[in-house]
Design a protein around this motif. Structure first.
Motif, PDB file in Angstrom:
ATOM      1  N   PHE A  82       0.834  -1.202   0.000  1.00 22.46           N
ATOM      2  CA  PHE A  82       0.000   0.000   0.000  1.00 22.46           C
ATOM      3  C   PHE A  82       0.874   1.259   0.000  1.00 22.46           C
ATOM      4  N   GLU A  83       1.952   1.253   0.763  1.00 22.11           N
ATOM      5  CA  GLU A  83       2.848   2.407   0.834  1.00 22.11           C
ATOM      6  C   GLU A  83       3.459   2.729  -0.531  1.00 22.11           C
ATOM      7  N   VAL A  84       3.948   1.711  -1.227  1.00 23.29           N
ATOM      8  CA  VAL A  84       4.549   1.947  -2.546  1.00 23.29           C
ATOM      9  C   VAL A  84       3.479   2.452  -3.511  1.00 23.29           C
ATOM     10  N   TRP A  85       2.320   1.837  -3.484  1.00 18.91           N
ATOM     11  CA  TRP A  85       1.235   2.279  -4.362  1.00 18.91           C
ATOM     12  C   TRP A  85       0.859   3.732  -4.063  1.00 18.91           C
ATOM     13  N   THR A  86       0.723   4.075  -2.787  1.00 19.64           N
ATOM     14  CA  THR A  86       0.394   5.448  -2.398  1.00 19.64           C
ATOM     15  C   THR A  86       1.468   6.419  -2.886  1.00 19.64           C
ATOM     16  N   ALA A  87       2.726   6.032  -2.735  1.00 18.95           N
ATOM     17  CA  ALA A  87       3.824   6.895  -3.183  1.00 18.95           C
ATOM     18  C   ALA A  87       3.753   7.119  -4.690  1.00 18.95           C
ATOM     19  N   THR A  88       3.413   6.080  -5.449  1.00 21.88           N
ATOM     20  CA  THR A  88       3.327   6.245  -6.908  1.00 21.88           C
ATOM     21  C   THR A  88       2.157   7.144  -7.296  1.00 21.88           C
ATOM     22  N   LEU A  89       1.091   7.131  -6.501  1.00 21.26           N
ATOM     23  CA  LEU A  89      -0.044   8.019  -6.768  1.00 21.26           C
ATOM     24  C   LEU A  89       0.343   9.482  -6.553  1.00 21.26           C
ATOM     25  N   HIS A  90       1.367   9.700  -5.731  1.00 22.87           N
ATOM     26  CA  HIS A  90       1.842  11.051  -5.422  1.00 22.87           C
ATOM     27  C   HIS A  90       3.250  11.251  -5.978  1.00 22.87           C
ATOM     28  N   SER A  91       3.507  10.708  -7.169  1.00 21.66           N
ATOM     29  CA  SER A  91       4.868  10.709  -7.722  1.00 21.66           C
ATOM     30  C   SER A  91       5.431  12.107  -7.954  1.00 21.66           C
ATOM     31  N   GLU A  92       4.564  13.107  -8.072  1.00 19.77           N
ATOM     32  CA  GLU A  92       5.048  14.483  -8.220  1.00 19.77           C
ATOM     33  C   GLU A  92       5.659  14.987  -6.918  1.00 19.77           C
ATOM     34  N   GLU A  93       5.188  14.436  -5.802  1.00 18.40           N
ATOM     35  CA  GLU A  93       5.620  14.914  -4.485  1.00 18.40           C
ATOM     36  C   GLU A  93       6.566  13.956  -3.764  1.00 18.40           C
ATOM     37  N   VAL A  94       6.645  12.706  -4.227  1.00 22.33           N
ATOM     38  CA  VAL A  94       7.376  11.684  -3.486  1.00 22.33           C
ATOM     39  C   VAL A  94       8.355  10.951  -4.404  1.00 22.33           C
ATOM     40  N   THR A  95       9.602  10.841  -3.962  1.00 21.87           N
ATOM     41  CA  THR A  95      10.564  10.005  -4.675  1.00 21.87           C
ATOM     42  C   THR A  95      10.658   8.659  -3.953  1.00 21.87           C
ATOM     43  N   ILE A  96      10.917   7.632  -4.726  1.00 26.22           N
ATOM     44  CA  ILE A  96      10.997   6.286  -4.168  1.00 26.22           C
ATOM     45  C   ILE A  96      12.385   5.726  -4.446  1.00 26.22           C
ATOM     46  N   GLU A  97      13.029   5.251  -3.400  1.00 23.80           N
ATOM     47  CA  GLU A  97      14.344   4.632  -3.514  1.00 23.80           C
ATOM     48  C   GLU A  97      14.282   3.267  -2.846  1.00 23.80           C
ATOM     49  N   MET A  98      15.278   2.459  -3.119  1.00 19.62           N
ATOM     50  CA  MET A  98      15.365   1.146  -2.481  1.00 19.62           C
ATOM     51  C   MET A  98      16.749   0.989  -1.887  1.00 19.62           C
ATOM     52  N   THR A  99      16.800   0.357  -0.736  1.00 15.10           N
ATOM     53  CA  THR A  99      18.078   0.029  -0.135  1.00 15.10           C
ATOM     54  C   THR A  99      18.023  -1.404   0.370  1.00 15.10           C
TER      55      THR A  99
END
Length: 183
Positions: A82-99
């Motif tokens: 759900f968190e990743v999906w939510t972040a993609t819905l707000h892709s203008e405001e949120v960057t997603i990285e992986m570690t």
């Protein structure tokens, strides 16, 4: 669950690659910051998804900590999907990285493409679970009611994971080429 050692290793890896300042960088871990224990003690259920979306957009970054490639816990938890999906819905405001923890990053070198493909394929928001069944039901209800439903969420999260894994693999290959060239 993640060990403290794996979480610290992953965060150290993220910090070294992003060069964030440890003294001025804060990390918000949902399971630490949402007082779920108080909710359990009060026997009061609160839908945390809107709180999460608000916090995520105000922070502006989601850092995925993937424990391994063979059977990642991350893709089986309703909240993390759900968190990743939510972040993609707000892709203008949120960057997603992986570690990744260092030992997981090291194992990526010997992991086959088939193994990675299978773990990404195994992601299924409809079968993901949460500790609190009410959270699981609320998340799945939001997904079910969304425009593309589970199919769209699964595809969106899979793409995000693949993009981040591809980036990790490309970086490893570039480092190897540079090592051989300069070595």
């Amino acid at each position: 669950s993640y060990t403290v050692a794996d979480m610290l290793s992953a965060l150290r890896s993220w910090q070294s690659k992003t060069c964030v300042e440890l003294e001025t960088t804060s990390i918000w871990l949902c399971w630490c910051c949402n007082n779920q224990r108080a909710m359990l003690m009060d026997r009061e259920y609160k839908d945390l998804s809107s709180t999460f979306a608000h916090r995520l957009t105000s922070i502006g970054k989601l850092v995925i900590v993937l424990d391994n490639f063979e059977d990642p816990i991350y893709i089986k938890r309703a909240w993390t999907v759900f968190e990743v999906w939510t972040a993609t819905l707000h892709s203008e405001e949120v960057t997603i990285e992986m570690t990744l923890p260092e030992h997981t990053m090291a194992s990526l070198e010997s992991t086959t493409l088939l193994t990675i493909k299978q773990s990404v394929r195994d992601l299924d928001a409809e079968t993901a679970t949460a500790t609190d069944k009410r959270d699981e039901d609320a998340i799945k209800s939001k997904i079910r009611d969304s425009a593309g439903g589970f199919k769209d969420v699964n595809q969106t999260v899979r793409r995000m994971l693949v993009r981040n894994l591809r980036g990790k693999m490309n970086k490893m290959l570039d480092e190897e080429v540079n090592r051989v060239h300069h070595g």
